[in-house]
Enzyme design. Sequence first.
Site, PDB file in Angstrom:
ATOM      1  N   MET A   1      -0.149  37.741  32.668  1.00 19.72           N
ATOM      2  CA  MET A   1      -1.050  37.271  33.827  1.00 19.72           C
ATOM      3  C   MET A   1      -2.267  38.029  34.042  1.00 19.72           C
ATOM      4  SD  MET A   1       0.638  34.552  34.445  1.00 19.72           S
ATOM      5  CE  MET A   1      -0.234  33.936  36.122  1.00 19.72           C
TER       6      MET A   1
ATOM      7  N   ASP B   1      -4.566  49.253  33.089  1.00 19.96           N
ATOM      8  CA  ASP B   1      -3.101  49.213  32.451  1.00 19.96           C
ATOM      9  C   ASP B   1      -2.901  50.720  31.950  1.00 19.96           C
ATOM     10  OD1 ASP B   1      -0.471  48.597  31.008  1.00 19.96           O
ATOM     11  OD2 ASP B   1      -1.036  46.404  31.347  1.00 19.96           O
TER      12      ASP B   1
ATOM     13  N   GLU C   1       7.506  42.564  37.193  1.00 21.37           N
ATOM     14  CA  GLU C   1       8.088  41.967  38.545  1.00 21.37           C
ATOM     15  C   GLU C   1       9.126  43.047  38.901  1.00 21.37           C
ATOM     16  OE1 GLU C   1       6.874  39.839  40.236  1.00 21.37           O
ATOM     17  OE2 GLU C   1       8.496  38.407  40.900  1.00 21.37           O
TER      18      GLU C   1
ATOM     19  N   LYS D   1       6.101  48.358  41.769  1.00 22.08           N
ATOM     20  CA  LYS D   1       5.040  47.744  42.622  1.00 22.08           C
ATOM     21  C   LYS D   1       4.534  48.640  43.795  1.00 22.08           C
ATOM     22  CE  LYS D   1       5.356  42.794  41.119  1.00 22.08           C
ATOM     23  NZ  LYS D   1       4.365  42.485  40.455  1.00 22.08           N
TER      24      LYS D   1
ATOM     25  N   SER E   1       6.071  36.733  41.657  1.00 15.10           N
ATOM     26  CA  SER E   1       6.124  35.382  41.583  1.00 15.10           C
ATOM     27  C   SER E   1       7.397  35.069  42.375  1.00 15.10           C
ATOM     28  CB  SER E   1       6.748  35.063  40.128  1.00 15.10           C
ATOM     29  OG  SER E   1       6.696  35.836  39.060  1.00 15.10           O
TER      30      SER E   1
ATOM     31  N   HIS F   1      -0.887  33.913  44.199  1.00 13.29           N
ATOM     32  CA  HIS F   1       0.194  33.529  43.025  1.00 13.29           C
ATOM     33  C   HIS F   1      -0.590  32.406  42.095  1.00 13.29           C
ATOM     34  CE1 HIS F   1       4.182  32.001  41.820  1.00 13.29           C
ATOM     35  NE2 HIS F   1       3.793  32.914  40.975  1.00 13.29           N
TER      36      HIS F   1
ATOM     37  N   ASN G   1       0.815  29.920  35.002  1.00 12.70           N
ATOM     38  CA  ASN G   1       0.648  30.322  33.696  1.00 12.70           C
ATOM     39  C   ASN G   1       0.403  28.804  32.811  1.00 12.70           C
ATOM     40  OD1 ASN G   1       0.760  31.412  31.512  1.00 12.70           O
ATOM     41  ND2 ASN G   1       2.777  32.161  31.320  1.00 12.70           N
TER      42      ASN G   1
ATOM     43  N   ASN H   1       7.949  27.986  42.597  1.00 11.77           N
ATOM     44  CA  ASN H   1       9.001  28.788  41.738  1.00 11.77           C
ATOM     45  C   ASN H   1      10.515  28.250  42.411  1.00 11.77           C
ATOM     46  OD1 ASN H   1       7.341  29.632  39.792  1.00 11.77           O
ATOM     47  ND2 ASN H   1       7.497  31.598  40.459  1.00 11.77           N
TER      48      ASN H   1
HETATM   49  P1  NAI Z   1       3.816  41.372  31.593  1.00  5.52           P
HETATM   50  O1  NAI Z   1       5.048  42.159  31.466  1.00  5.52           O
HETATM   51  O2  NAI Z   1       3.303  40.527  30.611  1.00  5.52           O
HETATM   52  O3  NAI Z   1       2.602  42.511  31.955  1.00  5.52           O
HETATM   53  C1  NAI Z   1       2.946  43.476  32.497  1.00  5.52           C
HETATM   54  C2  NAI Z   1       1.767  44.486  32.645  1.00  5.52           C
HETATM   55  O4  NAI Z   1       1.798  45.478  33.426  1.00  5.52           O
HETATM   56  C3  NAI Z   1       2.313  45.305  31.140  1.00  5.52           C
HETATM   57  O5  NAI Z   1       1.044  45.435  30.364  1.00  5.52           O
HETATM   58  C4  NAI Z   1       2.368  46.612  31.742  1.00  5.52           C
HETATM   59  O6  NAI Z   1       1.895  47.781  30.913  1.00  5.52           O
HETATM   60  C5  NAI Z   1       1.424  46.598  32.961  1.00  5.52           C
HETATM   61  N1  NAI Z   1       2.047  47.789  34.026  1.00  5.52           N
HETATM   62  C6  NAI Z   1       3.201  48.218  34.510  1.00  5.52           C
HETATM   63  N2  NAI Z   1       3.261  48.984  35.247  1.00  5.52           N
HETATM   64  C7  NAI Z   1       1.973  49.454  35.446  1.00  5.52           C
HETATM   65  C8  NAI Z   1       1.199  50.296  36.051  1.00  5.52           C
HETATM   66  N3  NAI Z   1       1.982  51.279  37.033  1.00  5.52           N
HETATM   67  N4  NAI Z   1       0.085  50.377  36.267  1.00  5.52           N
HETATM   68  C9  NAI Z   1      -0.838  49.603  35.328  1.00  5.52           C
HETATM   69  N5  NAI Z   1      -0.239  48.625  34.454  1.00  5.52           N
HETATM   70  C10 NAI Z   1       1.181  48.518  34.558  1.00  5.52           C
HETATM   71  O7  NAI Z   1       4.036  40.792  32.977  1.00  5.52           O
HETATM   72  P2  NAI Z   1       3.568  39.298  33.477  1.00  5.52           P
HETATM   73  O8  NAI Z   1       4.222  38.168  32.889  1.00  5.52           O
HETATM   74  O9  NAI Z   1       2.139  39.267  33.376  1.00  5.52           O
HETATM   75  O10 NAI Z   1       3.801  39.352  34.984  1.00  5.52           O
HETATM   76  C11 NAI Z   1       2.952  40.071  36.065  1.00  5.52           C
HETATM   77  C12 NAI Z   1       3.284  39.548  37.322  1.00  5.52           C
HETATM   78  O11 NAI Z   1       2.866  38.260  37.593  1.00  5.52           O
HETATM   79  C13 NAI Z   1       4.693  39.687  37.535  1.00  5.52           C
HETATM   80  O12 NAI Z   1       4.754  40.270  38.857  1.00  5.52           O
HETATM   81  C14 NAI Z   1       5.045  38.395  37.446  1.00  5.52           C
HETATM   82  O13 NAI Z   1       6.303  37.955  38.289  1.00  5.52           O
HETATM   83  C15 NAI Z   1       3.932  37.476  37.899  1.00  5.52           C
HETATM   84  N6  NAI Z   1       3.949  36.128  37.254  1.00  5.52           N
HETATM   85  C16 NAI Z   1       4.142  35.962  35.920  1.00  5.52           C
HETATM   86  C17 NAI Z   1       4.085  34.633  35.671  1.00  5.52           C
HETATM   87  C18 NAI Z   1       4.334  34.349  34.153  1.00  5.52           C
HETATM   88  O14 NAI Z   1       4.428  33.166  33.887  1.00  5.52           O
HETATM   89  N7  NAI Z   1       4.680  35.216  33.422  1.00  5.52           N
HETATM   90  C19 NAI Z   1       3.572  33.634  36.549  1.00  5.52           C
HETATM   91  C20 NAI Z   1       3.087  33.939  37.941  1.00  5.52           C
HETATM   92  C21 NAI Z   1       3.233  35.282  38.174  1.00  5.52           C
END
Ligand code: NAI
Length: 679
Positions: free
Chosen positions: A318, A337, A392, A397, A419, A440, A443, A490
Site C-alpha cells: 500500500m 521504510d 497492521e 504503529k 484497514s 484509507h 488496493n 471492510n
Molecule cells: P506490507 O506488509 O506490504 O508493507 C508494510 C511495510 O511497512 C513493509 O515494507 C515494512 O518494512 C514497513 N515497515 C514496518 N514497520 C516500519 C517502520 N517502523 N518504519 C518504516 N517502515 C516500516 O503491508 P501493506 O499491505 O502495504 O499494509 C500497510 C497498511 O495498509 C496496513 O495498515 C494495512 O492494514 C493497510 N491496508 C492494506 C491494504 C491491502 O490491501 N494490503 C488495503 C488498505 C489498507
Amino acid sequence: MSTQTESLMWHKISDSDGIVWLTLDVQDSQTNTLTSDVLLELSNEIALLSNDTPKGVVINSAKTNGFIAGADINAFAEMHSVDETFYGIRQAQDLFSRLEKLSCPTVALIHGFCLGGGLELALACDYRLAEDSLNTRIALPEVKLGIHPGYGGSVRLIELIGVLPAMGVMLAGRTLSARAAKKIAVIDRIAPARHLKRVARELILRSPSKQQASPLQKLLSKPILRPLIAALLRRQTRKQVNPEHYPAPFALINLWKNQPANRQQYFTAEAQSVATLIRSDIAQNLVRLFLLQDRLKGFGKQIDFKAQHVHVIGAGVMGGDIAAWCALRGLRVTLQDQSAERIAPAIARAHTLFKRRLKLPYLVQAAMDKLIPDITGEGVAKADVVIEAIFENLEAKQSLFKTIEPQLRADALLATNTSSIPLESLASCLTQPKRLVGLHFFNPVAKMQLIEIIYGKNTLKKWQKQAAAFARQIDRLPLPVKSSPGFLVNRILMPYLLEAMQMESEGIPIMAIDKAATDFGMPMGPIELADSVGLDICISVADMLASTLGISVPDSLSKFIENGHLGRKSGQGFYQYDHQNKRITKSLESAYSDPELLQQRLILILINECVACLDEGIVDDADLLDAGMVFGTGFAPFRGGPMQYTQKQGVDTLNQQLQHLSSVIGSQFKPNSGWEGLS
Ligand code: NAI
C-alpha cells in the site's frame, strides 16, 4: 474586433478576417456543460450566423479546465418519459445539424476535456483542433451512464473514422489523449496552446479537405457486411460486459447494424435508442452514481488545502503504491521504510506505473524525480501530509507515531492507512490525539477511486476536511466514515468473504462461489478478492471484527497462512497464481446445482451488514453507503449500490429471505435491528 451579442453563455467576437469566435462560458459554473440554456442560446447564434454568414466560425471555451464536459446529466435525471427525453434529444440533434450545415468552415478548438455531448458538438464542426497537452481528454463516455451518444455523435463518428475505430472509442467509453485522437483522425490537428488560435484561423482560411473514413472502413459499413461486423463487435463486447447488466453497447451495435439508409432517420433512430435506454433502471442507477461522485467531490471542497510534499512511511503493497500515485499526481514524495531493499520494489512498481500512464520518457523521468527514497525519515519534518502505512499492528504503529509526532510541522496532516484499527486506539499514544485521521486507500491504489476519510470521536473537523481536500488533490473520491472496527467497506466485505470461505469449507467449488458473485455483477468473486487483498490482511481484519460483529473465522484461513499461502502475492491462496500474479484458471468441472442460493447467501449477508452500518451511522446516509461500496469495491454499479438494490427488491422481501436463510443455514443471516428502521 467588435463584440456584439445578447447571449449570456456564448460570447461572440468577429475578428478582422471576418471569422466569428464563439466562446462558451457557462455562468456560475467552473465547467461548461450543455444545459438547455446553452443549447437555446447556441440555437439563436446559429440562426444569426445562417442569415449573415461569416468567413468562418471557431467554437471554443473560456474555461481553464476544458472545452465542454458533456450534456447536462441533471436534466437527464429529471426527464419523466421516453417521449419527453426523445423530444429533448431531437432538438439538440437538429441544432447540431444546423451547425453542420452552415455554409462557412467551422472549427472546434479544444483544450482540456471534450466529453460526450461536447465531442458530439465538435463532430458537427468541419474541423477539430486540440491542444497538444496531457490535459486534453477526448471521449464519448456515455456507455458508462448506461446510454450511448445521442446528439448525432454515433452517426458522425462512424462517418468520420469508420465503424471499427469509432466503435473502439464508443463501446468502452475510452478516453483519448490529443495525440491518440489525432492518430485515429477524431482530431484533425493538434498544436501547443500558444499556436491554437493561429492554426484555427489557418484551417478556416485554407479550408483543407475534410476527414472521411477510409475506403475499407466505408466498405465495412455496407449493408451486406454489417451483420457480420455487428456479430464480431457483439462477441468482442460480450467478453468485456454482460449484455443483461450493460445493454447500452449492444444497443449501439444494433443501431448501427439496423441503420436506415436515410441519414435523418438514422438520427431519429439514435435518439429513440438513447431515450429508451435512459429510462431503464440501469441507466438511472448509473446516472445516480455519477451524481453521487459529485457529492463525494464536494467533501474535498470544504477547505482550501494544497499539499506540496507527502511523506509515506512503509513501502509495502500500500505505502509504495500510495507514494507512486502521489508522485504521478505531481506531488513531491519521500518514501520511508526500514531498508533500501524494502523500498526498491516500490520504486520499480512506480516506474512501471509511470511508463504506463505517462508514456513519454521525459515525463516518466520527471515523475521518478519526485519520488525520493528516504530511509532516515528526513521527510517527516518537512511534509504537508504524513501517511503511515506500516504493518497492521497496533503496537508497531503506536511506537512509530511516538517517534514522529515531535518532528511533524504544526500544520502537517497526520494520517494512517490502517484497514481496521479504530482511530481512537491508534491516537491514544499521541500528545495531540485530535490530529490523527484515517486516509484509507484501497488496493490497487491506482485503480480504486475511493478513500475513506476516517474520523474518530475527537478528531478535529479541520483535519478531516484537509484529508478530504488532499484526496481530491490526488484525484480520489473522499468518503467521510466514522471510526469503528473495519470502518465501512471492510466491515461490509468481511462477512461476505467469510461466508464465501464457509461455503468453500462445505465443499462448494470455489469457482462456483466466485461465479455466483460475478453473475450478480461483482467485478471479481469473493474468493479471488480475498486472495488479492492477501489472506494475512483478511485474517487481521477478521480478527479485529470477530468480537464486535460476532463472526467466526474459518479454520481454512488460518491453515493457508500457517503454510505461507497468503494469496496472489505469494503465488498461492485459494487459487494458484503464475509468476506474473495472474490467476491460473481451471474450468469449473460441473455447474454447482444451486447457484441462486449461493448468490443469495453472498449478497444478503453483505446487505445485512450494510443495514447495520447505516443504523450505527458509520456513514451519514444510504446514498453515501452506496457510493462507498461501488467506488471502494466495484459493487455492481448497474444495480446502483447495495441499498438501492435493497429498495428495488423490497425491504420486506429481503428481510424475509434473511430470516429464511437464518433458519436453514445459520445465525449469521439473522436480520440485524437496523431493518426495523428501513422503509
Ligand atoms: P506490507 O506488509 O506490504 O508493507 C508494510 C511495510 O511497512 C513493509 O515494507 C515494512 O518494512 C514497513 N515497515 C514496518 N514497520 C516500519 C517502520 N517502523 N518504519 C518504516 N517502515 C516500516 O503491508 P501493506 O499491505 O502495504 O499494509 C500497510 C497498511 O495498509 C496496513 O495498515 C494495512 O492494514 C493497510 N491496508 C492494506 C491494504 C491491502 O490491501 N494490503 C488495503 C488498505 C489498507
